[in-house]
Design a protein around this motif. Structure first.
Motif, PDB file in Angstrom:
ATOM      1  N   ILE A   4     -16.283  -8.936   5.473  1.00  0.00           N
ATOM      2  CA  ILE A   4     -15.013  -8.830   6.026  1.00  0.00           C
ATOM      3  C   ILE A   4     -14.591  -7.901   4.187  1.00  0.00           C
TER       4      ILE A   4
ATOM      5  N   VAL B 150      -0.929  -0.082  -5.007  1.00  0.00           N
ATOM      6  CA  VAL B 150      -1.993  -1.153  -4.942  1.00  0.00           C
ATOM      7  C   VAL B 150      -2.564  -0.293  -3.240  1.00  0.00           C
ATOM      8  N   PRO B 151      -3.531  -0.219  -2.876  1.00  0.00           N
ATOM      9  CA  PRO B 151      -4.454  -0.620  -1.563  1.00  0.00           C
ATOM     10  C   PRO B 151      -3.851  -1.062  -1.413  1.00  0.00           C
ATOM     11  N   ALA B 152      -4.035  -1.284   0.352  1.00  0.00           N
ATOM     12  CA  ALA B 152      -3.752  -2.827   1.300  1.00  0.00           C
ATOM     13  C   ALA B 152      -4.969  -3.173   1.560  1.00  0.00           C
ATOM     14  N   GLU B 153      -6.377  -2.784   1.168  1.00  0.00           N
ATOM     15  CA  GLU B 153      -7.774  -3.170   1.069  1.00  0.00           C
ATOM     16  C   GLU B 153      -7.807  -4.562   0.596  1.00  0.00           C
ATOM     17  N   VAL B 154      -7.212  -4.411  -0.052  1.00  0.00           N
ATOM     18  CA  VAL B 154      -7.094  -5.849  -1.268  1.00  0.00           C
ATOM     19  C   VAL B 154      -6.996  -7.243   0.084  1.00  0.00           C
TER      20      VAL B 154
ATOM     21  N   ASN C  83       1.062  -1.287  -0.150  1.00  0.00           N
ATOM     22  CA  ASN C  83      -0.104  -0.033  -0.242  1.00  0.00           C
ATOM     23  C   ASN C  83       1.070   0.944   0.308  1.00  0.00           C
TER      24      ASN C  83
ATOM     25  N   GLY D  88      -8.749  -7.393   2.177  1.00  0.00           N
ATOM     26  CA  GLY D  88      -9.430  -7.871   2.699  1.00  0.00           C
ATOM     27  C   GLY D  88     -10.156  -8.927   2.061  1.00  0.00           C
ATOM     28  N   VAL D  89     -10.093  -8.497   1.073  1.00  0.00           N
ATOM     29  CA  VAL D  89     -10.743  -9.948  -0.345  1.00  0.00           C
ATOM     30  C   VAL D  89     -10.155 -11.156  -0.296  1.00  0.00           C
TER      31      VAL D  89
ATOM     32  N   PHE E 177     -10.987  -0.709  -2.171  1.00  0.00           N
ATOM     33  CA  PHE E 177     -10.163  -0.887  -3.436  1.00  0.00           C
ATOM     34  C   PHE E 177     -10.589  -1.144  -4.585  1.00  0.00           C
TER      35      PHE E 177
ATOM     36  N   LYS F  76      -8.957   7.135  -2.167  1.00  0.00           N
ATOM     37  CA  LYS F  76      -8.836   6.427  -0.686  1.00  0.00           C
ATOM     38  C   LYS F  76     -10.666   6.616   0.282  1.00  0.00           C
TER      39      LYS F  76
END
Lengths: 370, 316
Positions: B102, A322-326, A317, A328-329, B110, B120
């Motif tokens: 989640i 690429v955002p860190a939220e990936v 991130n 979560g997936v 994302f 963001k």
């Protein structure tokens, strides 16, 4: 004479191997999905993937960040394991973290803060606050049958707002800043390895692991708890007060959640209380507990692997697009795959791919029926 | 205090309550259908959130009704995913639900970053559309009560009317149609409908799909009427409150409506209170719906337990 124990040992090892295989497969599938997503979305996919997979182990500082996460993931994983073993779906770790952190903060900023008692008292206060937060949904379920999922989730939101409120009006450093005063040095966990964020928290996490294992597998309470989890009605017939076990499991898990709160604010990372400090880590304990099959001794192992991935995502991130939220997936896919009997279609397909056209139809049907 | 009372009685507050209730009601109806079929849908929150984002992104490129349908569809797809993992692959449905929550919490941020090129958490740079309010000002010509009717009924979202209609439609479906009987039977005692040749898992799968679709519709209302645009975690626990509202509404569509109205009223209160009491802490006001949910849940469980005890007493 010796065949029985050997057989038991063998079947145990087979079971362990099957679980490990399943977990590894799930993680590989999740990684594959990550790779595909990153390939599709990033402008510099190879750099991003390289960061994700190698960065956490690259420097002492990042290793410190990784193990700091491991300690925290272990504790939340243990808290979820406890309630999952009793087949309760209390989702209140997040709230317990916030009230625990608040309690630890009040101890650290009190006159006791600059004394040697600040660390043990802070942890104790946090555990107590967390235990209360875990007890409330437990007693509501035991006495009234109130759904513990809903009540524990509501308590999460209440704890977050409570923390926001107290930080803003009472604990803030100066108006407009949403962090508390810095804790005195005596109230902050000393680093185990200088220059990193590895601190007392890791010791606490390992201690908690052993304690939870002992409580679950070497005490009468643990046996009762697991019996209630397997079949509450049977346990009731066997003379076990299942409601009592339920409440005590949720309270104990709450104490762990509270301790996690103390580990957050008293740890090297913060050393103070800020709003929304937890960043969704508490819920990732669900993943850790599920992949570890709620076995306390497996929890730290899973936490090490997952913590690596989590830290890799954070670094990705920062350093790439690429955002860190990936993550979560990825988390969701791992939970879905591990908690279901997913491996069968993939296995049949792989068998067909790598070996001769095997007579796999029977096995596949068998597996699907399972 | 007087000001608060005056505000609460005013028609503007009624309109606010309808607005805050609509997404909750849609999600509650979704939760109700899944719950009655015996599949607890804890993923309402995530399905709503994905519904929000899908509706916002689609509304940039398409008319509002397409965006609303897209929100509905995205929720329904997640419901199908749930059904696949929980029913076909035999995963625990609560774990599947939380996996979806989640995934939604991380995935929406994302996906938004990908759709906007790096934003963001908010869709501030997207020009998204809103659901048009239904204009009923022609009612004003009715002598006497006309103006009151206009101030109460005009200006609601299309989806508010849809939600009100759905309460009736779902009641009719559940209690007046054979398929509704199937659904309730599957939830009540699955072995009996299975013996009667009713495909239990198919019924559950369909109710999960419908449940997800309703939650997604609630998300569309939230992101295209209550607020216009997406923000990370903008559902803020509404899906979980809806789960409580299902139980509080005694697992009946009309009860769901009343429970959703109750929570909507307290959320509306939380909306208007900062304007009245400038020094009231916003955090504590935001807590109100959650506290009310817990209190209502405890109270309802207490009454349900009393009712059970009375029943067993009268039997023995």
């Amino acid at each position: 004479m010796s065949t029985m124990p050997t057989l038991a040992k063998q079947s145990r090892w087979t079971a362990v191997r099957a679980e490990v295989q399943r977990a590894v497969t799930a993680i590989l599938v999740a990684l594959l999905v990550t790779v595909i997503v990153v390939m599709l979305t990033s402008k510099t996919p190879f750099e991003a993937l390289n960061t994700l997979l190698t960065a956490p182990a690259s420097k002492p500082r990042t290793i410190g960040l990784w193990f700091d996460d491991v300690a925290k993931l272990t504790v939340t994983g243990l808290a979820f394991s406890l309630v999952f073993q009793a087949r309760q779906f209390a989702m209140g770790v997040q709230g317990q973290v916030y009230v625990g952190a608040l309690a630890a903060t009040y101890v650290a900023l009190s006159p006791l803060g600059p004394t040697f008692a600040a660390i043990p008292l802070g942890i104790l206060a946090a555990m107590l606050a967390g235990a209360v937060w875990g007890f409330l949904p437990g007693i509501a379920k035991a006495r009234l049958g109130a759904n513990e999922i809903v009540s524990s989730l509501m308590l999460n939101y209440i704890a977050i707002e409570l923390c926001n409120f107290l930080v803003r009006v009472q604990l803030r450093e100066k108006p407009g800043v949403l962090t508390s005063l810095e804790f005195p040095d005596t109230a902050v966990f000393p680093p185990m390895i200088p220059g990193t964020r590895i601190d007392l928290g890791l010791v606490l996490a390992l201690g908690a692991t052993l304690l939870v294992w002992f409580a679950l597998y070497r005490t009468a309470w643990g046996l009762k708890l697991r019996l209630v989890g397997h079949n509450a009605r049977f346990a009731e017939y066997a003379g076990i007060k299942s409601t009592l076990i339920m409440v005590s499991a949720m309270t104990a898990a709450g104490a762990l959640g509270g301790m996690l709160g103390a580990m957050f604010v008293q740890g090297q990372t913060y050393g103070k209380l800020t709003v929304m400090f937890e960043g969704g880590l508490a819920f990732e304990g669900i993943l850790v507990a599920i992949v570890a099959r709620s076995r306390p001794l497996a929890v730290p192992v899973v936490a090490i692997f997952y913590g690596y991935l989590r830290q890799g995502a954070q670094l990705m991130n920062i350093r790439t697009d690429v955002p860190a939220e990936v993550i979560g997936v990825v988390t969701a896919i791992i939970i879905l795959l591990v908690s279901s009997s997913f491996s069968i279609p993939g296995k049949a397909w792989l068998l067909g791919l790598f070996r001769r056209p095997a007579p796999q139809t029977d096995a596949a049907v068998d597996g699907a029926a399972k | 205090m007087i000001e608060l009372l005056a505000t609460v009685i005013s028609s503007a507050f009624f309109v606010t309550v309808i607005r805050t209730t609509t997404p909750l009601l849609l999600a509650t109806l979704g939760g109700l259908i899944a719950d009655l079929s015996g599949a607890l849908n804890v993923a309402l929150e995530g399905q709503m959130l994905v519904g929000c984002l899908t509706a916002v992104i689609v509304s940039v490129y398409a008319p509002w009704y397409v965006a609303v349908l897209a929100g509905l569809g995205s929720g329904a797809v997640l419901g199908l995913v749930m059904a696949f993992f929980a029913l076909r692959l035999k995963a625990d449905i609560i774990l599947v639900g939380f996996a979806i929550n989640i995934m939604a919490a991380g995935g929406t941020v994302f996906a938004l970053a990908m759709a906007t090129g790096g934003d963001k958490g908010t869709s501030i740079n997207l020009v998204s559309k809103a659901i048009p309010p239904v204009d009923l000002s022609f009612l004003g010509v009715i002598p006497g009560i006309g103006p009151v009717l206009v101030s109460l009924l005009s200006g609601h979202s299309v989806l508010s009317w849809v939600a009100a209609f759905l309460v009736f439609a779902i009641w009719y479906f559940l209690y007046r149609m054979p398929w509704g009987l199937w659904l309730r039977g599957v939830g009540e005692y699955p072995a009996a409908p299975a013996a009667a040749g009713i495909p239990v898992n198919a019924v559950r799968a369909w109710s999960l799909v419908v449940s997800g679709g309703l939650a997604g519709l609630g998300g569309a209302q939230l992101a295209m009427f209550n607020y216009v645009g997406f923000a990370r975690d903008m559902t803020a626990g509404r899906g979980f409150i809806a789960l409580g509202a299902v139980l509080l509404g005694a697992r009946h569509p009309v009860g769901a409506l009343l429970a959703a109205l109750l929570f909507g009223a307290f959320e509306g209160l939380a909306v208007v209170m900062p304007g009245l009491f400038a020094d009231a802490p916003a955090e504590l006001i935001r807590m109100i719906p959650f506290i009310v949910t817990i209190l209502a849940l405890v109270l309802f469980s207490y009454r349900a337990q009393r009712a059970r005890q009375m029943r067993t007493l009268s039997k023995s």
